[in-house]
Design a protein around this motif. Structure first.
Motif, mmCIF file in Angstrom:
data_model
loop_
_atom_site.group_PDB
_atom_site.id
_atom_site.type_symbol
_atom_site.label_atom_id
_atom_site.label_comp_id
_atom_site.label_asym_id
_atom_site.label_seq_id
_atom_site.Cartn_x
_atom_site.Cartn_y
_atom_site.Cartn_z
ATOM 1 N N ARG A 87 -8.626 -5.160 5.207
ATOM 2 C CA ARG A 87 -9.065 -6.028 4.219
ATOM 3 C C ARG A 87 -10.333 -5.484 3.768
ATOM 4 N NH1 ARG A 87 -6.886 -10.372 6.707
ATOM 5 N NH2 ARG A 87 -4.710 -11.013 5.680
ATOM 6 N N TYR A 110 -9.201 -2.562 1.416
ATOM 7 C CA TYR A 110 -8.185 -2.605 0.684
ATOM 8 C C TYR A 110 -8.337 -4.133 0.471
ATOM 9 C CZ TYR A 110 -6.930 2.181 1.631
ATOM 10 O OH TYR A 110 -6.668 3.307 2.003
ATOM 11 N N PRO A 111 -9.211 -4.899 -0.517
ATOM 12 C CA PRO A 111 -9.282 -6.131 -0.401
ATOM 13 C C PRO A 111 -7.802 -6.832 -1.106
ATOM 14 C CG PRO A 111 -11.149 -5.268 -1.596
ATOM 15 C CD PRO A 111 -10.177 -4.144 -1.132
ATOM 16 N N ASP A 112 -7.058 -6.028 -1.885
ATOM 17 C CA ASP A 112 -5.771 -6.456 -2.332
ATOM 18 C C ASP A 112 -4.471 -6.302 -1.273
ATOM 19 O OD1 ASP A 112 -5.868 -3.722 -2.419
ATOM 20 O OD2 ASP A 112 -5.057 -3.617 -4.440
ATOM 21 N N ALA A 113 -4.603 -5.808 -0.157
ATOM 22 C CA ALA A 113 -3.724 -5.550 0.704
ATOM 23 C C ALA A 113 -3.337 -6.957 0.972
ATOM 24 C CB ALA A 113 -4.161 -5.070 1.948
ATOM 25 N N GLU A 114 -1.784 -6.863 0.800
ATOM 26 C CA GLU A 114 -0.849 -8.173 1.400
ATOM 27 C C GLU A 114 -0.587 -7.877 2.779
ATOM 28 O OE1 GLU A 114 1.931 -9.146 -1.299
ATOM 29 O OE2 GLU A 114 0.794 -8.823 -2.978
ATOM 30 N N LYS A 121 0.994 -1.244 0.261
ATOM 31 C CA LYS A 121 0.030 -0.079 0.128
ATOM 32 C C LYS A 121 0.830 1.346 -0.185
ATOM 33 C CE LYS A 121 -3.311 0.144 -0.465
ATOM 34 N NZ LYS A 121 -4.185 0.070 -1.794
ATOM 35 N N THR A 162 -1.355 1.647 -4.763
ATOM 36 C CA THR A 162 -0.501 0.290 -4.844
ATOM 37 C C THR A 162 0.750 0.172 -5.529
ATOM 38 O OG1 THR A 162 -2.526 -0.946 -4.336
ATOM 39 C CG2 THR A 162 -0.677 -2.042 -4.409
#
Ligand SMILES: Nc1ncnc2c1ncn2[C@@H]1O[C@H](COP(=O)(O)OP(=O)(O)OP(=O)(O)O)[C@@H](O)[C@H]1O
Ligand SMILES: [Mg+2]
Lengths: 303, 180
Positions: free
Chosen positions: B108, B111-115, B2, B42
Protein backbone atom coordinates in the motif's frame (compact mmCIF):
# COMPACT_ATOMS: atom_id res chain seq x y z
CA UNK A 1 -0.50 -17.92 -36.65
CA UNK A 2 2.98 -18.18 -38.10
CA UNK A 3 6.05 -17.33 -36.14
CA UNK A 4 6.78 -14.15 -38.03
CA UNK A 5 3.26 -12.82 -37.44
CA UNK A 6 3.53 -13.76 -33.79
CA UNK A 7 6.89 -12.04 -33.40
CA UNK A 8 5.62 -8.94 -35.16
CA UNK A 9 2.65 -8.66 -32.81
CA UNK A 10 4.75 -9.48 -29.81
CA UNK A 11 7.20 -6.72 -30.70
CA UNK A 12 4.40 -4.21 -31.20
CA UNK A 13 2.98 -5.09 -27.82
CA UNK A 14 6.31 -4.76 -26.06
CA UNK A 15 6.90 -1.41 -27.70
CA UNK A 16 3.55 -0.08 -26.56
CA UNK A 17 4.12 -1.41 -23.09
CA UNK A 18 7.49 0.29 -22.97
CA UNK A 19 5.96 3.56 -24.11
CA UNK A 20 3.26 3.28 -21.49
CA UNK A 21 5.89 2.60 -18.84
CA UNK A 22 7.94 5.56 -20.00
CA UNK A 23 4.91 7.86 -19.99
CA UNK A 24 4.02 6.59 -16.56
CA UNK A 25 7.55 7.10 -15.29
CA UNK A 26 7.68 10.57 -16.78
CA UNK A 27 4.35 11.53 -15.24
CA UNK A 28 5.54 10.33 -11.86
CA UNK A 29 8.84 12.11 -12.23
CA UNK A 30 7.06 15.31 -13.19
CA UNK A 31 4.64 14.95 -10.29
CA UNK A 32 7.58 14.43 -7.96
CA UNK A 33 9.34 17.43 -9.39
CA UNK A 34 6.22 19.59 -8.99
CA UNK A 35 5.69 18.36 -5.46
CA UNK A 36 9.29 19.07 -4.67
CA UNK A 37 9.06 22.55 -6.12
CA UNK A 38 5.87 23.26 -4.20
CA UNK A 39 7.55 22.07 -1.03
CA UNK A 40 10.56 24.26 -1.66
CA UNK A 41 8.35 27.28 -2.30
CA UNK A 42 6.38 26.56 0.79
CA UNK A 43 9.54 26.24 2.84
CA UNK A 44 10.82 29.54 1.47
CA UNK A 45 7.45 31.16 2.18
CA UNK A 46 7.53 29.81 5.68
CA UNK A 47 11.00 31.15 6.26
CA UNK A 48 9.88 34.62 5.17
CA UNK A 49 6.87 34.38 7.47
CA UNK A 50 9.06 33.25 10.35
CA UNK A 51 11.43 36.15 9.77
CA UNK A 52 8.53 38.59 9.68
CA UNK A 53 6.98 37.19 12.83
CA UNK A 54 10.33 37.20 14.58
CA UNK A 55 10.85 40.83 13.69
CA UNK A 56 7.35 41.70 14.89
CA UNK A 57 7.89 39.81 18.10
CA UNK A 58 11.22 41.44 18.70
CA UNK A 59 9.68 44.85 18.19
CA UNK A 60 6.79 44.04 20.51
CA UNK A 61 9.23 42.68 23.03
CA UNK A 62 11.39 45.81 22.90
CA UNK A 63 8.34 47.99 23.24
CA UNK A 64 7.07 46.01 26.20
CA UNK A 65 10.46 46.15 27.81
CA UNK A 66 10.70 49.89 27.39
CA UNK A 67 7.16 50.34 28.67
CA UNK A 68 7.91 48.15 31.66
CA UNK A 69 11.02 50.10 32.47
CA UNK A 70 9.18 53.39 32.20
CA UNK A 71 6.46 52.07 34.44
CA UNK A 72 8.94 50.80 37.02
CA UNK A 73 10.68 54.14 37.12
CA UNK A 74 7.33 55.84 37.49
CA UNK A 75 6.22 53.56 40.33
CA UNK A 76 9.53 53.99 42.09
CA UNK A 77 9.30 57.77 41.84
CA UNK A 78 5.67 57.85 42.80
CA UNK A 79 6.20 55.58 45.79
CA UNK A 80 9.01 57.75 46.92
CA UNK A 81 6.89 60.87 46.56
CA UNK A 82 4.04 59.19 48.43
CA UNK A 83 6.22 58.12 51.30
CA UNK A 84 7.24 61.59 52.35
CA UNK A 85 3.75 62.94 53.06
CA UNK A 86 2.71 59.56 54.39
CA UNK A 87 5.47 59.61 56.94
CA UNK A 88 4.19 63.00 58.03
CA UNK A 89 0.64 61.66 58.33
CA UNK A 90 1.84 58.73 60.40
CA UNK A 91 4.12 60.86 62.55
CA UNK A 92 1.44 63.44 63.31
CA UNK A 93 -1.15 60.68 63.68
CA UNK A 94 0.96 59.08 66.41
CA UNK A 95 1.42 62.38 68.19
CA UNK A 96 -2.27 63.22 67.91
CA UNK A 97 -3.34 59.79 69.19
CA UNK A 98 -1.03 60.05 72.18
CA UNK A 99 -2.14 63.59 72.95
CA UNK A 100 -5.83 62.70 72.77
CA UNK A 101 -5.22 59.70 75.02
CA UNK A 102 -3.39 61.89 77.48
CA UNK A 103 -6.30 64.30 77.44
CA UNK A 104 -8.59 61.29 77.87
CA UNK A 105 -10.66 62.21 74.86
CA UNK A 106 -10.94 58.54 74.10
CA UNK A 107 -13.47 58.48 71.25
CA UNK A 108 -11.38 60.94 69.27
CA UNK A 109 -8.25 58.99 70.21
CA UNK A 110 -9.92 55.95 68.75
CA UNK A 111 -10.62 57.75 65.48
CA UNK A 112 -7.09 59.05 65.31
CA UNK A 113 -5.83 55.54 65.87
CA UNK A 114 -7.77 54.49 62.78
CA UNK A 115 -6.10 57.16 60.70
CA UNK A 116 -2.80 55.89 62.02
CA UNK A 117 -3.59 52.24 61.17
CA UNK A 118 -4.68 53.14 57.69
CA UNK A 119 -1.53 55.17 57.22
CA UNK A 120 0.63 52.26 58.41
CA UNK A 121 -1.14 49.91 56.05
CA UNK A 122 -0.49 52.27 53.16
CA UNK A 123 3.15 52.53 54.13
CA UNK A 124 3.58 48.75 54.11
CA UNK A 125 1.97 48.65 50.71
CA UNK A 126 4.19 51.34 49.30
CA UNK A 127 7.26 49.74 50.78
CA UNK A 128 6.33 46.39 49.24
CA UNK A 129 5.87 48.04 45.87
CA UNK A 130 9.14 49.87 46.15
CA UNK A 131 10.94 46.69 47.18
CA UNK A 132 9.53 44.81 44.25
CA UNK A 133 10.59 47.48 41.80
CA UNK A 134 14.04 47.55 43.34
CA UNK A 135 14.44 43.81 43.13
CA UNK A 136 13.33 43.81 39.54
CA UNK A 137 15.68 46.60 38.67
CA UNK A 138 18.42 44.60 40.43
CA UNK A 139 18.84 47.44 42.90
CA UNK A 140 17.89 45.77 46.15
CA UNK A 141 20.93 45.64 48.35
CA UNK A 142 21.19 43.02 51.07
CA UNK A 143 22.76 43.21 54.45
CA UNK A 144 24.22 39.77 55.10
CA UNK A 145 25.03 38.64 58.62
CA UNK A 146 24.97 35.54 60.81
CA UNK A 147 21.31 35.08 61.72
CA UNK A 148 20.02 32.75 64.42
CA UNK A 149 16.65 31.32 63.49
CA UNK A 150 15.07 31.09 66.91
CA UNK A 151 15.03 34.83 67.77
CA UNK A 152 13.75 35.69 64.29
CA UNK A 153 10.84 33.28 64.51
CA UNK A 154 10.05 34.39 68.07
CA UNK A 155 10.09 38.04 67.06
CA UNK A 156 7.84 37.57 64.04
CA UNK A 157 5.43 35.39 66.08
CA UNK A 158 5.09 38.17 68.63
CA UNK A 159 4.41 40.80 66.03
CA UNK A 160 1.86 38.66 64.25
CA UNK A 161 0.12 37.61 67.49
CA UNK A 162 -2.75 40.17 67.28
CA UNK A 163 -3.64 39.01 63.76
CA UNK A 164 -3.52 35.36 64.83
CA UNK A 165 -5.74 36.06 67.80
CA UNK A 166 -8.17 38.18 65.82
CA UNK A 167 -9.29 35.09 63.90
CA UNK A 168 -9.09 32.83 66.98
CA UNK A 169 -6.25 30.79 65.53
CA UNK A 170 -3.61 28.79 67.39
CA UNK A 171 0.02 29.33 66.48
CA UNK A 172 2.41 26.43 66.93
CA UNK A 173 6.14 26.73 66.42
CA UNK A 174 8.38 23.73 65.95
CA UNK A 175 12.09 24.33 65.46
CA UNK A 176 14.44 21.43 64.81
CA UNK A 177 17.14 20.86 67.41
CA UNK A 178 20.55 22.37 66.80
CA UNK A 179 19.45 24.57 63.95
CA UNK A 180 22.54 26.07 62.38
CA UNK A 181 22.74 29.83 61.97
CA UNK A 182 22.52 31.04 58.41
CA UNK A 183 24.10 33.92 56.58
CA UNK A 184 21.31 36.05 55.27
CA UNK A 185 19.56 39.40 55.50
CA UNK A 186 17.86 39.48 58.88
CA UNK A 187 15.26 42.11 58.04
CA UNK A 188 14.35 40.44 54.75
CA UNK A 189 13.97 37.04 56.41
CA UNK A 190 11.59 38.62 58.91
CA UNK A 191 9.69 40.25 56.09
CA UNK A 192 9.32 36.88 54.35
CA UNK A 193 8.08 35.08 57.45
CA UNK A 194 5.83 37.98 58.31
CA UNK A 195 4.19 37.85 54.90
CA UNK A 196 3.56 34.11 55.12
CA UNK A 197 2.23 34.30 58.66
CA UNK A 198 0.09 37.29 57.87
CA UNK A 199 -1.48 35.39 54.96
CA UNK A 200 -1.97 32.28 57.09
CA UNK A 201 -3.72 34.23 59.83
CA UNK A 202 -5.77 36.18 57.35
CA UNK A 203 -7.04 33.15 55.41
CA UNK A 204 -7.65 30.91 58.45
CA UNK A 205 -10.37 31.15 61.06
CA UNK A 206 -10.65 29.05 64.25
CA UNK A 207 -7.77 26.99 62.99
CA UNK A 208 -4.15 26.16 63.52
CA UNK A 209 -1.06 27.71 62.04
CA UNK A 210 2.13 25.74 62.34
CA UNK A 211 5.59 27.12 61.75
CA UNK A 212 8.36 24.60 61.32
CA UNK A 213 12.05 25.07 60.58
CA UNK A 214 14.44 22.26 59.75
CA UNK A 215 17.64 21.76 57.77
CA UNK A 216 17.86 19.80 54.55
CA UNK A 217 20.97 18.61 52.75
CA UNK A 218 20.88 19.04 49.03
CA UNK A 219 23.35 18.63 46.21
CA UNK A 220 24.08 22.37 46.28
CA UNK A 221 24.65 22.39 50.05
CA UNK A 222 22.61 22.64 53.25
CA UNK A 223 19.38 24.62 53.20
CA UNK A 224 17.03 25.69 55.97
CA UNK A 225 13.39 24.94 55.25
CA UNK A 226 10.77 27.26 56.74
CA UNK A 227 7.31 25.85 56.58
CA UNK A 228 4.09 27.72 57.34
CA UNK A 229 1.09 25.43 57.42
CA UNK A 230 -2.48 26.49 58.02
CA UNK A 231 -5.92 24.91 58.16
CA UNK A 232 -7.55 27.79 56.32
CA UNK A 233 -9.57 28.26 53.13
CA UNK A 234 -6.92 26.78 50.83
CA UNK A 235 -6.29 27.68 47.21
CA UNK A 236 -7.89 26.27 44.07
CA UNK A 237 -5.43 24.31 41.90
CA UNK A 238 -5.95 26.57 38.92
CA UNK A 239 -5.03 29.63 41.02
CA UNK A 240 -1.83 28.14 42.42
CA UNK A 241 0.50 29.16 39.60
CA UNK A 242 -0.83 32.70 39.73
CA UNK A 243 -0.53 33.63 43.38
CA UNK A 244 3.17 34.42 43.19
CA UNK A 245 2.56 37.05 40.57
CA UNK A 246 2.21 40.65 41.57
CA UNK A 247 -1.32 41.94 42.09
CA UNK A 248 -2.64 38.39 41.77
CA UNK A 249 -5.12 36.93 44.19
CA UNK A 250 -6.67 33.48 44.09
CA UNK A 251 -9.94 34.90 42.76
CA UNK A 252 -11.87 38.18 42.41
CA UNK A 253 -13.73 37.74 45.68
CA UNK A 254 -10.56 37.68 47.81
CA UNK A 255 -9.96 41.41 47.95
CA UNK A 256 -13.55 42.11 48.97
CA UNK A 257 -13.53 39.37 51.62
CA UNK A 258 -10.00 39.69 52.98
CA UNK A 259 -8.56 42.93 51.62
CA UNK A 260 -4.99 43.03 50.34
CA UNK A 261 -3.57 43.77 46.95
CA UNK A 262 -1.75 40.60 45.97
CA UNK A 263 1.74 41.96 46.42
CA UNK A 264 2.83 39.95 49.46
CA UNK A 265 3.70 36.65 47.82
CA UNK A 266 5.21 38.27 44.73
CA UNK A 267 7.61 40.13 46.95
CA UNK A 268 8.20 37.10 49.15
CA UNK A 269 9.19 34.97 46.20
CA UNK A 270 11.54 37.61 44.79
CA UNK A 271 13.13 38.01 48.21
CA UNK A 272 13.65 34.27 48.62
CA UNK A 273 15.24 34.08 45.20
CA UNK A 274 17.42 37.06 45.93
CA UNK A 275 18.61 35.24 49.06
CA UNK A 276 19.53 32.15 47.03
CA UNK A 277 16.38 30.14 47.72
CA UNK A 278 12.81 29.95 46.57
CA UNK A 279 9.25 29.29 47.66
CA UNK A 280 6.66 26.62 46.90
CA UNK A 281 3.10 25.96 47.94
CA UNK A 282 0.89 22.95 48.38
CA UNK A 283 -2.76 23.56 49.03
CA UNK A 284 -6.16 22.03 48.94
CA UNK A 285 -9.25 24.15 48.59
CA UNK A 286 -11.19 24.05 51.85
CA UNK A 287 -8.59 22.27 53.93
CA UNK A 288 -5.53 24.49 54.12
CA UNK A 289 -2.23 25.53 52.64
CA UNK A 290 1.43 24.84 53.24
CA UNK A 291 3.99 27.38 52.12
CA UNK A 292 7.58 26.30 52.13
CA UNK A 293 10.62 28.44 51.58
CA UNK A 294 14.20 27.33 51.49
CA UNK A 295 17.34 29.38 52.03
CA UNK A 296 20.95 28.27 51.73
CA UNK A 297 23.14 28.51 54.83
CA UNK A 298 25.49 30.55 52.68
CA UNK A 299 23.93 32.66 49.94
CA UNK A 300 25.77 32.05 46.67
CA UNK A 301 25.57 35.68 45.66
CA UNK A 302 27.74 38.74 45.48
CA UNK A 303 26.03 41.58 47.25
CA UNK B 1 -5.40 -4.59 -10.82
CA UNK B 2 -1.65 -4.04 -10.79
CA UNK B 3 0.18 -4.58 -14.07
CA UNK B 4 2.58 -7.11 -12.57
CA UNK B 5 -0.32 -9.57 -12.29
CA UNK B 6 -0.89 -9.30 -16.05
CA UNK B 7 2.75 -9.44 -17.13
CA UNK B 8 3.32 -12.48 -14.90
CA UNK B 9 0.15 -14.19 -16.08
CA UNK B 10 1.20 -13.80 -19.70
CA UNK B 11 4.74 -14.97 -19.06
CA UNK B 12 3.42 -18.02 -17.20
CA UNK B 13 0.99 -18.78 -20.02
CA UNK B 14 3.73 -18.48 -22.61
CA UNK B 15 5.76 -21.09 -20.75
CA UNK B 16 2.80 -23.34 -19.96
CA UNK B 17 1.22 -23.25 -23.43
CA UNK B 18 3.02 -21.36 -26.14
CA UNK B 19 3.78 -17.79 -27.10
CA UNK B 20 1.60 -18.15 -30.17
CA UNK B 21 -1.39 -19.33 -28.15
CA UNK B 22 -1.00 -16.36 -25.81
CA UNK B 23 -0.94 -14.02 -28.77
CA UNK B 24 -4.14 -15.55 -30.13
CA UNK B 25 -5.76 -15.24 -26.73
CA UNK B 26 -4.88 -11.55 -26.63
CA UNK B 27 -6.33 -10.98 -30.07
CA UNK B 28 -9.47 -12.92 -29.20
CA UNK B 29 -10.03 -10.98 -25.99
CA UNK B 30 -9.92 -7.65 -27.81
CA UNK B 31 -8.66 -5.89 -24.69
CA UNK B 32 -8.81 -2.11 -24.20
CA UNK B 33 -5.12 -2.20 -23.36
CA UNK B 34 -4.35 -4.41 -26.34
CA UNK B 35 -2.41 -6.61 -23.94
CA UNK B 36 0.46 -4.13 -23.82
CA UNK B 37 1.00 -4.39 -20.07
CA UNK B 38 3.71 -2.85 -17.96
CA UNK B 39 4.32 -4.08 -14.44
CA UNK B 40 3.93 -0.62 -12.91
CA UNK B 41 0.64 0.23 -14.62
CA UNK B 42 -2.91 -0.47 -13.46
CA UNK B 43 -5.50 -2.24 -15.62
CA UNK B 44 -9.14 -3.20 -15.30
CA UNK B 45 -9.95 -6.42 -13.49
CA UNK B 46 -12.23 -7.36 -16.39
CA UNK B 47 -9.15 -7.84 -18.61
CA UNK B 48 -7.84 -10.44 -16.18
CA UNK B 49 -11.17 -12.26 -16.21
CA UNK B 50 -11.23 -12.24 -20.02
CA UNK B 51 -7.65 -13.46 -20.31
CA UNK B 52 -8.13 -16.29 -17.81
CA UNK B 53 -11.29 -17.59 -19.42
CA UNK B 54 -9.82 -17.43 -22.93
CA UNK B 55 -6.59 -19.10 -21.80
CA UNK B 56 -8.64 -21.78 -20.07
CA UNK B 57 -10.69 -22.40 -23.20
CA UNK B 58 -7.88 -22.44 -25.74
CA UNK B 59 -5.42 -24.12 -23.38
CA UNK B 60 -7.93 -26.79 -22.45
CA UNK B 61 -7.33 -26.22 -18.75
CA UNK B 62 -9.97 -25.50 -16.08
CA UNK B 63 -9.80 -21.88 -14.90
CA UNK B 64 -9.30 -22.93 -11.28
CA UNK B 65 -6.30 -25.04 -12.21
CA UNK B 66 -4.92 -22.19 -14.28
CA UNK B 67 -5.24 -19.70 -11.43
CA UNK B 68 -3.72 -22.12 -8.92
CA UNK B 69 -0.80 -22.60 -11.26
CA UNK B 70 -0.55 -18.85 -11.53
CA UNK B 71 -0.39 -18.67 -7.73
CA UNK B 72 2.61 -21.00 -7.74
CA UNK B 73 4.22 -18.98 -10.50
CA UNK B 74 3.73 -15.75 -8.53
CA UNK B 75 5.28 -17.38 -5.48
CA UNK B 76 8.44 -18.11 -7.46
CA UNK B 77 8.48 -14.56 -8.80
CA UNK B 78 8.16 -13.08 -5.32
CA UNK B 79 10.78 -15.49 -4.07
CA UNK B 80 13.24 -14.10 -6.57
CA UNK B 81 12.42 -10.45 -6.01
CA UNK B 82 12.02 -10.55 -2.21
CA UNK B 83 14.38 -13.32 -1.10
CA UNK B 84 15.15 -11.71 2.27
CA UNK B 85 11.54 -11.73 3.34
CA UNK B 86 11.18 -15.45 2.63
CA UNK B 87 14.36 -16.25 4.51
CA UNK B 88 13.13 -14.32 7.55
CA UNK B 89 9.72 -16.01 7.42
CA UNK B 90 11.18 -19.51 7.69
CA UNK B 91 7.94 -21.49 7.38
CA UNK B 92 4.49 -21.42 5.83
CA UNK B 93 2.52 -20.49 8.95
CA UNK B 94 4.84 -17.59 9.64
CA UNK B 95 4.77 -16.43 6.05
CA UNK B 96 0.98 -16.52 5.77
CA UNK B 97 0.49 -14.75 9.07
CA UNK B 98 2.62 -11.88 7.84
CA UNK B 99 0.83 -11.33 4.55
CA UNK B 100 -1.79 -8.95 5.85
CA UNK B 101 0.23 -6.94 8.36
CA UNK B 102 3.56 -6.73 6.59
CA UNK B 103 3.33 -7.49 2.90
CA UNK B 104 0.11 -5.63 2.25
CA UNK B 105 1.20 -2.68 4.34
CA UNK B 106 4.33 -2.36 2.23
CA UNK B 107 2.38 -2.79 -1.00
CA UNK B 108 0.00 0.00 0.00
CA UNK B 109 2.90 2.35 0.63
CA UNK B 110 4.07 1.87 -2.94
CA UNK B 111 0.64 1.64 -4.55
CA UNK B 112 -2.00 3.46 -2.53
CA UNK B 113 -4.54 2.49 -5.20
CA UNK B 114 -3.79 -1.25 -5.03
CA UNK B 115 -6.88 -3.37 -4.33
CA UNK B 116 -5.73 -6.10 -2.04
CA UNK B 117 -7.58 -9.12 -0.71
CA UNK B 118 -7.93 -9.47 3.03
CA UNK B 119 -6.18 -12.34 4.77
CA UNK B 120 -7.06 -13.08 8.36
CA UNK B 121 -4.74 -15.58 9.97
CA UNK B 122 -5.14 -17.44 13.26
CA UNK B 123 -3.62 -20.43 14.97
CA UNK B 124 -6.43 -22.01 17.02
CA UNK B 125 -4.28 -25.00 18.05
CA UNK B 126 -0.56 -25.61 17.81
CA UNK B 127 -0.01 -27.27 14.46
CA UNK B 128 -3.24 -25.90 13.03
CA UNK B 129 -3.50 -22.73 11.04
CA UNK B 130 -6.55 -20.98 9.64
CA UNK B 131 -6.38 -18.47 6.83
CA UNK B 132 -9.49 -16.63 5.81
CA UNK B 133 -9.48 -15.14 2.33
CA UNK B 134 -11.89 -12.40 1.39
CA UNK B 135 -11.96 -10.45 -1.84
CA UNK B 136 -14.62 -9.33 -4.25
CA UNK B 137 -12.25 -10.52 -6.98
CA UNK B 138 -12.95 -14.17 -6.14
CA UNK B 139 -9.37 -15.27 -6.64
CA UNK B 140 -9.22 -17.82 -3.82
CA UNK B 141 -7.52 -20.20 -6.26
CA UNK B 142 -4.62 -17.82 -6.43
CA UNK B 143 -4.27 -18.03 -2.64
CA UNK B 144 -4.58 -21.79 -2.97
CA UNK B 145 -1.65 -21.91 -5.38
CA UNK B 146 0.44 -19.61 -3.19
CA UNK B 147 -0.17 -21.82 -0.15
CA UNK B 148 0.82 -24.96 -2.03
CA UNK B 149 3.94 -23.28 -3.38
CA UNK B 150 4.90 -22.12 0.08
CA UNK B 151 4.54 -25.60 1.59
CA UNK B 152 6.67 -27.00 -1.21
CA UNK B 153 9.23 -24.25 -0.86
CA UNK B 154 9.75 -24.79 2.85
CA UNK B 155 9.60 -28.57 2.38
CA UNK B 156 6.97 -28.94 5.07
CA UNK B 157 4.59 -31.78 5.77
CA UNK B 158 1.32 -29.87 5.78
CA UNK B 159 -2.04 -30.73 4.30
CA UNK B 160 -4.92 -28.34 4.01
CA UNK B 161 -8.63 -28.15 3.47
CA UNK B 162 -10.47 -25.45 1.66
CA UNK B 163 -14.01 -24.37 2.36
CA UNK B 164 -15.94 -21.87 0.28
CA UNK B 165 -18.32 -19.75 2.36
CA UNK B 166 -19.50 -17.70 -0.63
CA UNK B 167 -21.56 -20.29 -2.49
CA UNK B 168 -18.94 -21.05 -5.07
CA UNK B 169 -18.09 -17.39 -5.70
CA UNK B 170 -14.59 -17.86 -4.30
CA UNK B 171 -14.87 -14.47 -2.60
CA UNK B 172 -14.85 -15.82 0.96
CA UNK B 173 -12.84 -18.96 1.50
CA UNK B 174 -11.34 -20.51 4.60
CA UNK B 175 -8.14 -22.55 4.33
CA UNK B 176 -7.38 -24.80 7.27
CA UNK B 177 -3.80 -26.07 7.40
CA UNK B 178 -2.65 -29.00 9.54
CA UNK B 179 0.97 -29.67 10.23
CA UNK B 180 1.62 -33.39 10.39
N1 LIG C 1 -2.38 30.92 53.55
C1 LIG C 1 -3.21 31.13 52.50
N2 LIG C 1 -4.40 30.49 52.43
C2 LIG C 1 -5.22 30.70 51.38
N3 LIG C 1 -4.93 31.52 50.35
C3 LIG C 1 -3.76 32.18 50.38
C4 LIG C 1 -2.84 32.02 51.43
N4 LIG C 1 -1.75 32.78 51.18
C5 LIG C 1 -2.00 33.39 50.00
N5 LIG C 1 -3.21 33.04 49.52
C6 LIG C 1 -3.81 33.45 48.24
O1 LIG C 1 -2.79 34.02 47.45
C7 LIG C 1 -3.13 35.34 47.10
C8 LIG C 1 -1.89 36.17 47.00
O2 LIG C 1 -1.31 36.34 48.28
P1 LIG C 1 -0.56 37.68 48.57
O3 LIG C 1 0.02 37.62 49.92
O4 LIG C 1 0.37 37.91 47.42
O5 LIG C 1 -1.69 38.75 48.45
P2 LIG C 1 -2.75 39.25 49.52
O6 LIG C 1 -2.46 38.64 50.85
O7 LIG C 1 -4.09 39.04 48.95
O8 LIG C 1 -2.44 40.80 49.52
P3 LIG C 1 -1.21 41.54 50.24
O9 LIG C 1 -0.27 40.47 50.70
O10 LIG C 1 -0.64 42.36 49.15
O11 LIG C 1 -1.83 42.28 51.33
C9 LIG C 1 -4.07 35.76 48.16
O12 LIG C 1 -4.90 36.81 47.69
C10 LIG C 1 -4.87 34.51 48.43
O13 LIG C 1 -5.84 34.34 47.43
MG1 LIG D 1 -0.50 38.72 51.75
Amino acid sequence: MDTLEYLRRRLAREQRARQAAETYAEEKTRALFEANKALEEMAAGLQVKIDERTAELREAHDLALAANQAKSAFVANLSHELRTPLNAIIGYGEMLTEDLRALEILDLAHDAQRILSAGNYLLVLINDLLDLEKIEAGELSLLLEEVEVEPVVRHVSEIIRPQVDANRNTLEVDLADDLPALRTDNARLRQILHNLLSNASKFTKDGTIQVGVFPEDRAEGTFLIFEVKDTGIGIAPEALPRIFERFAQADETISARFGGTGLGLALTRRLCQRLGGDIAVASKLGSGSTFRIWLPLEPPLAT
Amino acid sequence: MKGIVFTELLSMAEAAFSPELVEEVIIACDLPSGGAYTAIGTYPHSELVALVSELSRRGNTPASELIQGFGKHLFTTFLESHAAFFTSAGNTFDLLSRVEDEIHVEVRKLYPDAELPSFTASEPLPGDFVLEYRSSRGLADLAHGLIEASIAHFGENIWFERKDLSEGQNTHVVFTLHRV
